[in-house]
Design a protein around this motif. Structure first.
Motif, PDB file in Angstrom:
ATOM      1  N   GLN A 139      40.973  39.678  34.466  1.00 21.17           N
ATOM      2  CA  GLN A 139      40.359  38.579  35.204  1.00 21.17           C
ATOM      3  C   GLN A 139      41.011  38.472  36.573  1.00 21.17           C
ATOM      4  OE1 GLN A 139      37.703  36.228  34.294  1.00 21.17           O
ATOM      5  NE2 GLN A 139      37.919  36.154  36.524  1.00 21.17           N
ATOM      6  N   VAL A 140      40.171  38.400  37.604  1.00 26.63           N
ATOM      7  CA  VAL A 140      40.636  38.132  38.962  1.00 26.63           C
ATOM      8  C   VAL A 140      40.443  36.646  39.234  1.00 26.63           C
ATOM      9  CG1 VAL A 140      40.277  38.589  41.412  1.00 26.63           C
ATOM     10  CG2 VAL A 140      40.081  40.457  39.750  1.00 26.63           C
ATOM     11  N   TYR A 141      41.444  36.020  39.840  1.00 29.25           N
ATOM     12  CA  TYR A 141      41.395  34.594  40.148  1.00 29.25           C
ATOM     13  C   TYR A 141      41.470  34.373  41.655  1.00 29.25           C
ATOM     14  CZ  TYR A 141      42.559  33.714  35.217  1.00 29.25           C
ATOM     15  OH  TYR A 141      42.550  33.679  33.839  1.00 29.25           O
ATOM     16  N   ASP A 142      40.733  33.381  42.141  1.00 25.51           N
ATOM     17  CA  ASP A 142      40.979  32.846  43.469  1.00 25.51           C
ATOM     18  C   ASP A 142      42.189  31.920  43.380  1.00 25.51           C
ATOM     19  OD1 ASP A 142      38.722  34.150  44.396  1.00 25.51           O
ATOM     20  OD2 ASP A 142      37.418  32.402  44.148  1.00 25.51           O
ATOM     21  N   VAL A 143      42.878  31.767  44.496  1.00 25.67           N
ATOM     22  CA  VAL A 143      44.051  30.892  44.529  1.00 25.67           C
ATOM     23  C   VAL A 143      43.741  29.698  45.415  1.00 25.67           C
ATOM     24  CG1 VAL A 143      46.474  30.696  45.208  1.00 25.67           C
ATOM     25  CG2 VAL A 143      45.645  32.776  44.088  1.00 25.67           C
ATOM     26  N   GLU A 144      43.988  28.533  44.901  1.00 26.50           N
ATOM     27  CA  GLU A 144      43.690  27.304  45.629  1.00 26.50           C
ATOM     28  C   GLU A 144      44.420  27.277  46.970  1.00 26.50           C
ATOM     29  OE1 GLU A 144      43.049  22.884  44.014  1.00 26.50           O
ATOM     30  OE2 GLU A 144      45.168  23.445  44.064  1.00 26.50           O
ATOM     31  N   ASN A 145      43.653  27.033  48.043  1.00 29.76           N
ATOM     32  CA  ASN A 145      44.187  26.898  49.405  1.00 29.76           C
ATOM     33  C   ASN A 145      44.832  28.175  49.940  1.00 29.76           C
ATOM     34  OD1 ASN A 145      43.452  24.112  49.436  1.00 29.76           O
ATOM     35  ND2 ASN A 145      45.354  23.609  48.353  1.00 29.76           N
ATOM     36  N   ASP A 146      44.429  29.338  49.427  1.00 34.43           N
ATOM     37  CA  ASP A 146      44.985  30.609  49.917  1.00 34.43           C
ATOM     38  C   ASP A 146      43.914  31.688  49.786  1.00 34.43           C
ATOM     39  OD1 ASP A 146      46.484  32.798  50.673  1.00 34.43           O
ATOM     40  OD2 ASP A 146      48.259  32.207  49.523  1.00 34.43           O
ATOM     41  N   LYS A 162      25.822  37.318  42.344  1.00 36.20           N
ATOM     42  CA  LYS A 162      26.629  36.139  42.633  1.00 36.20           C
ATOM     43  C   LYS A 162      27.848  36.133  41.717  1.00 36.20           C
ATOM     44  CE  LYS A 162      23.179  32.833  44.324  1.00 36.20           C
ATOM     45  NZ  LYS A 162      22.614  31.479  44.125  1.00 36.20           N
ATOM     46  N   THR A 163      29.001  35.883  42.302  1.00 35.70           N
ATOM     47  CA  THR A 163      30.225  35.825  41.507  1.00 35.70           C
ATOM     48  C   THR A 163      31.001  34.569  41.867  1.00 35.70           C
ATOM     49  OG1 THR A 163      31.445  37.124  43.155  1.00 35.70           O
ATOM     50  CG2 THR A 163      30.439  38.333  41.314  1.00 35.70           C
ATOM     51  N   SER A 164      31.735  34.075  40.905  1.00 32.33           N
ATOM     52  CA  SER A 164      32.579  32.907  41.124  1.00 32.33           C
ATOM     53  C   SER A 164      33.835  33.075  40.290  1.00 32.33           C
ATOM     54  CB  SER A 164      31.836  31.624  40.731  1.00 32.33           C
ATOM     55  OG  SER A 164      32.654  30.492  40.920  1.00 32.33           O
ATOM     56  N   ASN A 165      34.916  33.502  40.941  1.00 36.42           N
ATOM     57  CA  ASN A 165      36.167  33.671  40.213  1.00 36.42           C
ATOM     58  C   ASN A 165      36.746  32.310  39.850  1.00 36.42           C
ATOM     59  OD1 ASN A 165      36.158  36.514  40.537  1.00 36.42           O
ATOM     60  ND2 ASN A 165      37.060  36.311  42.575  1.00 36.42           N
ATOM     61  N   PRO A 166      37.369  32.188  38.687  1.00 36.26           N
ATOM     62  CA  PRO A 166      38.074  30.940  38.381  1.00 36.26           C
ATOM     63  C   PRO A 166      39.214  30.725  39.369  1.00 36.26           C
ATOM     64  CG  PRO A 166      38.581  32.638  36.762  1.00 36.26           C
ATOM     65  CD  PRO A 166      37.479  33.176  37.604  1.00 36.26           C
ATOM     66  N   ILE A 167      39.592  29.492  39.556  1.00 32.83           N
ATOM     67  CA  ILE A 167      40.630  29.141  40.532  1.00 32.83           C
ATOM     68  C   ILE A 167      41.949  28.889  39.813  1.00 32.83           C
ATOM     69  CG2 ILE A 167      41.358  27.451  42.259  1.00 32.83           C
ATOM     70  CD1 ILE A 167      38.407  27.014  42.905  1.00 32.83           C
ATOM     71  N   MET A 168      43.004  29.491  40.341  1.00 32.15           N
ATOM     72  CA  MET A 168      44.346  29.304  39.792  1.00 32.15           C
ATOM     73  C   MET A 168      45.169  28.490  40.787  1.00 32.15           C
ATOM     74  SD  MET A 168      47.019  32.230  38.422  1.00 32.15           S
ATOM     75  CE  MET A 168      46.002  32.652  36.997  1.00 32.15           C
ATOM     76  N   LYS A 169      45.840  27.481  40.304  1.00 27.92           N
ATOM     77  CA  LYS A 169      46.672  26.632  41.152  1.00 27.92           C
ATOM     78  C   LYS A 169      48.112  27.131  41.092  1.00 27.92           C
ATOM     79  CE  LYS A 169      43.763  22.520  40.602  1.00 27.92           C
ATOM     80  NZ  LYS A 169      43.719  21.080  40.221  1.00 27.92           N
ATOM     81  N   VAL A 170      48.411  28.085  41.961  1.00 28.69           N
ATOM     82  CA  VAL A 170      49.762  28.650  42.028  1.00 28.69           C
ATOM     83  C   VAL A 170      50.145  28.823  43.488  1.00 28.69           C
ATOM     84  CG1 VAL A 170      49.595  29.856  39.817  1.00 28.69           C
ATOM     85  CG2 VAL A 170      48.879  31.019  41.922  1.00 28.69           C
ATOM     86  N   LYS A 171      51.418  29.032  43.735  1.00 29.69           N
ATOM     87  CA  LYS A 171      51.922  29.386  45.052  1.00 29.69           C
ATOM     88  C   LYS A 171      52.332  30.849  45.020  1.00 29.69           C
ATOM     89  CE  LYS A 171      51.643  25.211  46.792  1.00 29.69           C
ATOM     90  NZ  LYS A 171      50.667  24.887  47.868  1.00 29.69           N
TER      91      LYS A 171
END
Length: 304
Positions: free
Chosen positions: A220-227, A290-299
């Protein structure tokens, strides 16, 4: 707010007229003036990036569904249908895929594979246009760039799943001296398919066709919140544990995986990919979705 058809007079090359937009098209609000103006708008940017996630409607325009970018140059349509090699093929415009002519607020495209299409053209804002297929009521939204300021990093990260899947295999070419010893040190090849991955411990330099795949599992590829310039990747091995990485794109053939648990940096280089060519009938079904990766809240942990 009303959509205004791209038929306004005296459109300057390099400049798009701004209009208001709504999903409802009011027929009597269309401003019909000349095909010349429509052509000027289409040619005002070198590259139009197809924002596939913004597509509206249940139909499909195959060559737009397939393309990352499309360009209109003096009657010829060019497209970048591969994320690999984007910016390098055809002086950055991609391959010649057909011809076009303009009518009042409409572009007629004769595609080499997909045939004849008549699409309405609308202005959304200063660098975005809408191409609408009136037969299926499906709209594609294209963002304009000049070749010298095209945002390749954004395109790679926005289409990271396609980049991972375009190569037949990713070969490990670098392991940092820093970092604790861990099981992933032994894995030299990765392959990403639409629904699962494979891994091999075969020696570096092994031909892709001779690779023996030792492990597989879900990824799974994740987007990262605010990055926007960071993705994270999890590899869930069948009958084994999971690995977690920060995923960075170096260029269209090299990725970096940072393993926070061990502090190790790995680089992988793509080996073998299937280029979409207009004459390759076997590739017609290769289309973006259309794709929408889940978002991960990490730094981010990787220290540059």
């Amino acid at each position: 707010m009303k959509a205004i058809r791209l038929l306004l007079g005296f459109v300057m090359v390099g400049t798009l007229l701004t209009s208001c937009y709504t999903e409802v098209i009011i027929e009597d609000e269309f401003i019909e003036e000349s095909a010349f103006n429509t052509d000027q708008v289409l040619r005002s940017y070198d590259l139009w990036y197809v924002d596939i996630n913004a597509t509206r409607g249940n139909g499909e325009v195959p060559f737009l569904q397939r393309a990352f970018t499309i360009s209109f140059v003096n009657g010829t349509v060019y497209a970048n249908n591969n994320i690999v090699g984007i910016g390098k093929t055809g002086n950055g415009l991609g391959i010649d895929v057909g011809y076009y002519s303009t009518l009042r607020g409409t572009v007629e495209i004769d595609h080499d594979v997909d045939g004849l299409w008549l699409l309405d053209v609308f202005a959304v804002n200063g660098n975005t246009i809408e191409l609408r297929d009136p037969r299926s009521n499906t709209s594609y939204f294209l963002n304009g760039y000049q070749a010298n300021n095209f945002d390749y990093d954004f395109v790679f990260y926005d289409n990271i799943n396609y980049l991972l899947q375009e190569y037949d295999a990713w070969e490990k070419v670098y392991t940092s001296e820093e970092g604790a010893i861990n099981d992933f040190d032994d894995e030299n090849y990765l392959q990403f398919l639409p629904s699962f991955f494979k891994s091999s411990v075969d020696a570096p330099g092994t031909p892709v066709s001779n690779l023996q795949w030792d492990f597989e599992g879900n990824y799974q590829v994740y987007d990262v919140e605010n990055d926007e310039m960071l993705k994270t990747l999890t590899l869930a091995y069948d009958f084994m544990g999971n690995d977690y990485f920060e995923l960075y794109v170096i260029n269209d053939s090299t990725i970096e995986l940072y393993h926070p648990d061990s502090g190790t940096v790995y680089e992988f280089r793509g080996r073998g990919y299937n280029e979409y060519l207009k004459s390759d009938k076997n590739s017609i079904d290769k289309k973006r979705q259309k794709t929408s990766n889940p978002i991960m809240k990490v730094k981010r942990s990787r220290k540059k």
